[in-house]
Design a protein around this motif. Structure first.
Motif, mmCIF file in Angstrom:
data_model
loop_
_atom_site.group_PDB
_atom_site.id
_atom_site.type_symbol
_atom_site.label_atom_id
_atom_site.label_comp_id
_atom_site.label_asym_id
_atom_site.label_seq_id
_atom_site.Cartn_x
_atom_site.Cartn_y
_atom_site.Cartn_z
ATOM 1 N N SER A 95 0.824 -1.259 0.128
ATOM 2 C CA SER A 95 0.011 -0.193 -0.049
ATOM 3 C C SER A 95 1.020 1.150 0.063
ATOM 4 O O SER A 95 0.577 2.173 -0.855
ATOM 5 C CB SER A 95 -1.236 0.128 1.212
ATOM 6 O OG SER A 95 -0.253 0.216 2.491
ATOM 7 N N THR A 119 -4.924 4.276 -1.061
ATOM 8 C CA THR A 119 -5.860 4.728 -0.052
ATOM 9 C C THR A 119 -7.101 4.122 -0.034
ATOM 10 O O THR A 119 -7.588 3.713 -0.976
ATOM 11 C CB THR A 119 -6.095 6.185 -0.087
ATOM 12 O OG1 THR A 119 -6.545 6.796 -1.260
ATOM 13 C CG2 THR A 119 -4.464 7.006 0.256
ATOM 14 N N SER A 120 -7.622 3.980 1.183
ATOM 15 C CA SER A 120 -9.037 3.371 1.219
ATOM 16 C C SER A 120 -9.912 4.543 0.760
ATOM 17 O O SER A 120 -10.293 5.539 1.239
ATOM 18 C CB SER A 120 -9.385 2.985 2.710
ATOM 19 O OG SER A 120 -10.480 2.304 2.981
ATOM 20 N N SER A 127 -13.391 6.247 0.252
ATOM 21 C CA SER A 127 -14.420 6.766 0.915
ATOM 22 C C SER A 127 -16.112 6.750 0.418
ATOM 23 O O SER A 127 -15.935 6.471 -0.935
ATOM 24 C CB SER A 127 -14.154 8.110 1.646
ATOM 25 O OG SER A 127 -14.206 9.099 0.305
ATOM 26 N N ARG A 168 -14.201 -5.512 5.374
ATOM 27 C CA ARG A 168 -13.699 -5.299 6.921
ATOM 28 C C ARG A 168 -13.950 -6.853 7.065
ATOM 29 O O ARG A 168 -14.627 -7.562 6.792
ATOM 30 C CB ARG A 168 -15.138 -4.644 7.538
ATOM 31 C CG ARG A 168 -15.067 -3.137 7.189
ATOM 32 C CD ARG A 168 -14.059 -2.266 7.362
ATOM 33 N NE ARG A 168 -14.008 -1.154 6.953
ATOM 34 C CZ ARG A 168 -13.146 -0.338 6.523
ATOM 35 N NH1 ARG A 168 -11.872 -0.516 7.283
ATOM 36 N NH2 ARG A 168 -13.098 1.042 6.330
ATOM 37 N N ASP A 182 -8.837 0.154 14.662
ATOM 38 C CA ASP A 182 -7.730 0.828 15.144
ATOM 39 C C ASP A 182 -6.575 0.130 15.149
ATOM 40 O O ASP A 182 -5.449 0.357 15.541
ATOM 41 C CB ASP A 182 -8.217 1.192 16.664
ATOM 42 C CG ASP A 182 -8.557 0.269 17.690
ATOM 43 O OD1 ASP A 182 -8.531 -0.975 17.154
ATOM 44 O OD2 ASP A 182 -8.154 0.260 18.803
ATOM 45 N N GLU A 237 -5.788 0.203 7.967
ATOM 46 C CA GLU A 237 -5.996 1.139 6.671
ATOM 47 C C GLU A 237 -5.201 0.504 5.585
ATOM 48 O O GLU A 237 -5.829 0.642 4.322
ATOM 49 C CB GLU A 237 -5.512 2.472 7.028
ATOM 50 C CG GLU A 237 -5.650 3.463 5.902
ATOM 51 C CD GLU A 237 -5.245 4.986 6.100
ATOM 52 O OE1 GLU A 237 -5.228 5.775 5.309
ATOM 53 O OE2 GLU A 237 -4.904 5.115 7.255
ATOM 54 N N ALA A 283 -7.374 -2.388 4.281
ATOM 55 C CA ALA A 283 -8.621 -1.956 3.630
ATOM 56 C C ALA A 283 -8.350 -1.152 2.216
ATOM 57 O O ALA A 283 -9.004 -1.383 1.128
ATOM 58 C CB ALA A 283 -9.112 -0.766 4.489
ATOM 59 N N ALA A 284 -7.170 -0.503 2.021
ATOM 60 C CA ALA A 284 -7.018 0.115 0.831
ATOM 61 C C ALA A 284 -6.539 -1.262 -0.085
ATOM 62 O O ALA A 284 -6.914 -1.071 -1.352
ATOM 63 C CB ALA A 284 -5.586 0.902 1.059
#
Length: 548
Positions: free
Chosen positions: A477, A483-484, A486, A493, A500, A505, A508-509
């Motif tokens: 990444s 980037t993930s 939006s 997920r 956290d 992140e 997810a990306a």
């Protein structure tokens, strides 16, 4: 599915844009065990195969059995009629052409005179009209070019034949292939029908010469012998290279053998590799490997009371049989010559005659990668693709270790190669556990300078520690600047990746960009190790992003 259990097989021979642009420079360092000798070009070797046997309705399935190996298929659509004009075969089907184009393969029919010297001569004499007819059919059916396969025509037609090829090259656009099948010529003769082919002149007006480096023994030959002994093949290559450059030479590979019956007149008749295996099993044959020719030889006896076998509609009579043929060992010996002499690639006669296991190793060996532990591996295509790009090498001359866990040192070297990174003038210090003599020293320093990989502490890198799935997600990444997304396009997920988490992140990306998958139970297993095969598949998936 787990992280990378399904390779994206469509990237088999993708041209690396960065390499072509001069941006991608493969680092000279190697993975452990001095594997740098396994580096190759960014693209795999060219491979084509003729299609002659079987029903047209089976053509697509024949090609599919070869996986991603073939770039071009050459069906027998073009023949010659009595006046030297073009005659289309009723095997031509537009649906097959469409099927091949959807698979990223080109369809280049071959023009044959079926070894008829009279027809061949008439076609050459009729070359102006014949070339116009061929060009029209290629355009009408959205074909990708033509290969000329005119044989058994005297050398007196040598210049005229070259002119036929020149006419086709001039009349077809540069996006269409014009290639020529030429007889093997290990002695460099310029007489007889072998002398028809002016290698040098033909290479100048065609895309490549397909050297028919087989039929060392031939139909009607009274003495049993090899179809394509290795010395015969190598001498044929050497003569071809004296006339044309390696990028114009395609090596012909036989998928058949020839049989002799001491009690009958069946001398040198052809038989497919598939059928030979069945004959040996049916009649309890024995096989020896002839070291001089590097060819297998089978012998068996058919008794009057034995089961009847027919080949191409011809019944095999009782008697003692000798069969010279090709197997994995002999084919690998020929495929190694492609890399040895840096040839353009291979052509095979013919599809649907080979044994099923042929495609397990064919493209690996043609491309110069002798990974015996990858031949039947689920990630073979991805391994071959990244090896051809120079991104991942072997752990030894004949091993890739696909199921071994990827180490941090290997990860650093691989990502530096893939991104074409170079060391900056200003150093940033070294790690105590990575001395200057370490095989990955330079690449680890580059990865650190580029901010892609850090040590596990200020002075330790842990080069032999395994890479985990979350660590690789973070590394890639960063390298790809992902980037993930939006809004409505939410990333996957995973139940074992808390929001956290330090790697959430990055995972997810990677997930949002289709580069990583989770498991069926909804987990990602972030701490699980990553295998070398999985890394190859991941790089293959990321390839379009790496080469933007």
């Amino acid at each position: 599915m787990n992280l990378m259990q399904a390779a994206n097989r469509r990237w088999r021979k993708f041209v690396v844009v960065l390499a072509a642009a001069g941006i991608l420079t493969i680092a000279a360092s190697s993975e452990p065990h001095d594997a740098e000798a396994q580096a190759s070009s960014a693209q795999g070797k060219f491979n084509m195969s003729y299609m002659y046997f079987g029903s047209p309705s089976s053509y697509t399935s024949q090609v599919d059995k070869s996986g991603q190996t073939l770039d071009v298929v050459a069906p027998s659509y073009f023949q010659i009629n009595a006046d030297g004009g073009l005659q289309l075969s009723d095997t031509l089907q537009a649906s097959f052409i469409s099927d091949m184009h959807q698979r990223g393969k080109r369809v280049v029919p071959f023009l044959s005179n079926d070894f008829d010297s009279v027809l061949g001569g008439k076609a050459i004499d009729n070359r102006e009209a014949l070339s116009d007819q061929i060009v029209k059919v290629i355009k009408d059916y959205n074909l990708d070019g033509i290969q000329l396969d005119i044989e058994n025509v005297d050398a007196a037609y040598r210049d005229k034949y070259t002119d036929l090829v020149r006419l086709l090259r001039n009349k077809l656009g540069s996006d269409k292939e014009v290639s020529v099948a030429v007889a093997a010529n290990p002695t460099g003769t310029k007489t007889g029908w072998i002398g028809l082919y002016d290698y040098k002149a033909l290479a100048a007006v065609s895309d490549y010469l397909m050297v028919m480096a087989y039929d060392e023994s031939y139909p009607g030959d009274p003495t049993p012998g090899p179809v394509a002994g290795l010395p015969f093949v190598e001498k044929s290559i050497q003569y071809a290279l004296s006339q044309a450059s390696g990028d114009k030479i395609v090596l012909g590979i036989p998928f058949y053998g020839r049989y002799w019956n001491q009690n009958a007149a069946a001398n040198g008749s052809g038989v497919s590799a598939q059928t030979i295996s069945k004959l040996i099993d049916t009649y309890g044959g024995t096989v020896r490997f002839d070291t001089a020719s590097q060819s297998p030889v089978a012998t068996f006896t058919i008794r009057p009371t034995d089961a009847v076998t027919s080949i191409n509609g011809k019944k095999l009579e009782p008697g003692d049989y000798t069969v010279w043929f090709e197997n994995e060992q002999s084919l690998k010996g020929k495929l190694k010559l492609v890399s040895k002499y840096n040839l353009k690639g291979t052509g095979s006669w013919s599809l649907n005659q080979e044994t099923a296991d042929t495609w397990n190793y064919y493209d690996l060996w043609a491309d110069g990668f002798y990974f015996t532990d990858v031949q039947n591996h689920w990630a073979k295509d991805a391994v071959l693709a990244v090896a051809n790009r120079g991104w991942m090498l072997g752990t030894a001359a004949d091993l890739f270790a696909p199921d071994a866990a990827l180490t941090r040192a290997e990860a650093a070297t691989i990502i530096v190669r893939a991104l074409g990174l170079q060391s900056s003038a200003a150093g940033s210090g070294s790690f105590k556990d990575v001395p200057a003599t370490h095989w990955a020293y330079q690449d680890i320093q580059i990865a650190k300078q580029s901010g892609l990989l850090q040590g596990i502490s200020d002075d330790r890198f842990a080069p032999d520690q395994i890479m985990t799935r979350e660590q690789m997600s973070m590394l890639l990444s960063r390298a790809l600047k992902l980037t993930s997304p939006s809004g409505g396009t939410a990333a996957k997920r995973f139940s074992d990746v808390p929001a956290d988490s330090w790697s959430a992140e990055a995972i997810a990306a990677m997930s949002s960009n289709g580069l990583v998958d989770g498991f069926a139970n909804g987990t990602f297993r972030p701490g699980a190790s990553l295998t070398r095969a999985e890394m190859a598949v991941l790089l293959n998936r990321a390839q379009p992003l790496l080469t933007k």
